[in-house]
Motif scaffolding. Structure first.
Motif, PDB file in Angstrom:
ATOM      1  N   TRP A  66     -44.950  10.009  11.684  1.00 24.19           N
ATOM      2  CA  TRP A  66     -44.408   9.386  12.905  1.00 24.19           C
ATOM      3  C   TRP A  66     -44.362  10.427  14.029  1.00 24.19           C
ATOM      4  CZ3 TRP A  66     -42.658   4.590  14.626  1.00 24.19           C
ATOM      5  CH2 TRP A  66     -41.900   4.604  15.791  1.00 24.19           C
ATOM      6  N   ALA A  67     -43.867  11.605  13.692  1.00 23.07           N
ATOM      7  CA  ALA A  67     -43.721  12.664  14.708  1.00 23.07           C
ATOM      8  C   ALA A  67     -45.082  13.062  15.258  1.00 23.07           C
ATOM      9  CB  ALA A  67     -43.031  13.868  14.097  1.00 23.07           C
ATOM     10  N   ARG A  68     -46.099  13.081  14.377  1.00 22.88           N
ATOM     11  CA  ARG A  68     -47.442  13.467  14.836  1.00 22.88           C
ATOM     12  C   ARG A  68     -47.999  12.375  15.745  1.00 22.88           C
ATOM     13  NH1 ARG A  68     -49.856  13.935  10.132  1.00 22.88           N
ATOM     14  NH2 ARG A  68     -48.533  15.686   9.607  1.00 22.88           N
ATOM     15  N   ALA A  69     -47.765  11.132  15.350  1.00 21.76           N
ATOM     16  CA  ALA A  69     -48.333  10.017  16.139  1.00 21.76           C
ATOM     17  C   ALA A  69     -47.652   9.890  17.496  1.00 21.76           C
ATOM     18  CB  ALA A  69     -48.177   8.710  15.364  1.00 21.76           C
ATOM     19  N   PHE A  70     -46.317  10.164  17.526  1.00 15.45           N
ATOM     20  CA  PHE A  70     -45.586   9.906  18.786  1.00 15.45           C
ATOM     21  C   PHE A  70     -45.008  11.174  19.399  1.00 15.45           C
ATOM     22  CE2 PHE A  70     -46.182   5.487  18.704  1.00 15.45           C
ATOM     23  CZ  PHE A  70     -46.037   5.039  17.404  1.00 15.45           C
ATOM     24  N   HIS A  71     -45.487  12.340  18.949  1.00 16.92           N
ATOM     25  CA  HIS A  71     -45.079  13.615  19.562  1.00 16.92           C
ATOM     26  C   HIS A  71     -43.557  13.791  19.563  1.00 16.92           C
ATOM     27  CE1 HIS A  71     -49.223  13.400  20.774  1.00 16.92           C
ATOM     28  NE2 HIS A  71     -49.009  12.319  21.475  1.00 16.92           N
ATOM     29  N   SER A  72     -42.947  13.544  18.400  1.00 19.07           N
ATOM     30  CA  SER A  72     -41.496  13.797  18.299  1.00 19.07           C
ATOM     31  C   SER A  72     -41.296  15.238  17.873  1.00 19.07           C
ATOM     32  CB  SER A  72     -40.872  12.876  17.233  1.00 19.07           C
ATOM     33  OG  SER A  72     -41.113  11.546  17.553  1.00 19.07           O
TER      34      SER A  72
END
Lengths: 46, 368
Positions: B109-115
């Motif tokens: 998720w973090a990789r996909a949405f730059h978290s």
């Protein structure tokens, strides 16, 4: 999601005695990334 | 090659089981054909979207402001059961994830949405579901609060979409160049936006904010009775009304904090719709922010009136208030809610309202 802030702020306030005035100014631009706690705008006596 | 192999060779001689052989060949040929066609179509749509976004980016870099332009997709989205989709998404994201899988899911998720995972308050395997991870708190000190007493801080992480000063009785907020909406439609007809009559009361009140610690007398006399029309030409000339619109991307930190020391007097919940609110939607959906589900908080701070509107979206349809945990949003509904008046709760009748310090947590957006 989106947050819309609507607020009153000084546009020109003749301070007592000093005669100087305060004016709110945004310190951001459209497209800027901003984080919680960072200033959106300030008003200082000029 | 397997796809090619299944094509019937032209010189193949007809045989007894030709019927079976050719019907067998046809059905296996159809399946990969449909799959390939779907993949090609999705690829084409994605390429088209990438092209549009690139074009928009180039225009913005040249300083050309993209104008409002309704499109077929926006009209199509209006036909979809977006609230049901949003609630299904909420059910899906609240499913418990096996402990060993959690870090992988949240990293993806973090990789996909730059978290930024470094800021998460808890170790990743402590978040039982994606929904819980989404509304995570941050480590202490991750968001230092600007200490300047004469500044207003951002209540959320995000991207500044619009800001400016509101002028005139029919004050309009710009959604995007070429389209604006009335501030009263966003906040509600019963908004507390100040008029001349109240400015003295506000003046008294502003002074009393500094002396709150000393005197416990009631802060605020506000007539909630009649709808107000804010008119700067009538109100005292030393104050203006400003607005700022901040968009939160899916990967942003989604808790809402207090922008200043203020006293929240009224909460208004508009059920509305749940259209997407991404940058593209603001350019193609008319009245996006005044049609979508939203929670409006109104109150007063040292410089006068303040309102904060938290607007939901399809994927992030829930708005939680830590100052009123019992409020439920994104509830299943049948009829069109656009005409329904907002559900209002007056805090100040229970005392002085909800008093918050600059930077205090006041709510959060959540999925579904």
């Amino acid at each position: 999601s989106t947050v819309v802030l609507v607020f009153e702020a000084p546009i020109s306030k003749l301070l007592h005695k000093g005669g100087s005035s305060e004016e709110f100014n945004f310190s951001v631009k459209c497209g800027d990334k901003i984080r919680v706690g960072e200033a959106l705008g300030r008003w200082h006596s000029s | 090659t397997s796809f090619a192999k299944k094509l019937p060779t032209p010189q193949s001689t007809p045989s007894i089981n030709a019927g079976n052989g050719s019907s067998q060949g046809d059905s296996s040929y159809l399946l990969p054909g449909a799959t390939v066609a779907t993949i090609l179509m999705l690829g084409a749509l994605h390429a088209r979207r990438m092209y549009d976004d690139k074009k928009t980016e180039e225009m913005r870099e040249k300083g050309i402001e993209v104008e409002f332009q309704p499109d077929v997709k926006a009209s199509f989205l209006r036909l979809l059961p977006l609230r049901s989709i949003s609630r299904c998404w909420g059910q899906l994201t609240s499913l418990e994830i096996p402990v060993w899988l959690r870090p992988h899911v949240y990293r993806a998720w973090a990789r996909a949405f730059h978290s930024n995972l470094e800021e998460a308050a808890l170790p990743l395997d402590k978040y039982t579901s994606l929904k819980e991870f989404f509304v995570r708190a941050l480590k202490e000190g991750s968001r230092p609060i600007d200490a300047d007493p004469q500044c207003l801080i951002s209540p959320v992480d995000g991207t500044i979409l619009r800001f400016g000063e509101l002028k005139g009785a029919g004050a309009m907020i710009e959604q995007v160049k070429g389209f604006s909406y009335p501030v009263f439609s966003l906040l509600g007809a019963r908004s507390l936006l100040p008029t001349t009559a109240d400015s003295d009361v506000q003046e008294e009140h502003s002074e009393s904010i500094e002396s709150t610690e000393k005197s416990k007398k009631s802060w605020w006399r506000v007539s909630l009775a009649s709808p107000k029309v804010w008119d700067p030409t009538l109100s005292c000339p030393k104050r203006g009304l400003f607005y700022c619109v901040i968009y939160l991307k899916p990967g942003d930190y989604h808790r809402i904090h207090s922008p200043a020391d203020w006293n929240i007097l009224v909460r208004r919940h508009f059920s509305g719709n749940l259209y997407p609110v991404n940058e593209r939607a603001t350019r193609t959906f008319r009245n996006l922010y005044i049609e979508n589900e939203r929670v409006v908080l109104e109150g007063v701070w040292q410089e006068g009136f303040m309102a904060l509107a938290a607007v939901g979206a399809t994927n992030i349809g829930s708005i939680k208030l830590f100052i009123e945990p019992e409020l439920q949003t994104n509830k299943p509904t049948k009829k069109s809610l656009h005409s329904e008046p907002p559900e209002e709760r007056v805090y100040h009748s229970e005392g002085v309202g909800r008093v918050l310090k600059k930077g205090d947590e006041l709510g959060a957006f959540n999925m579904g």
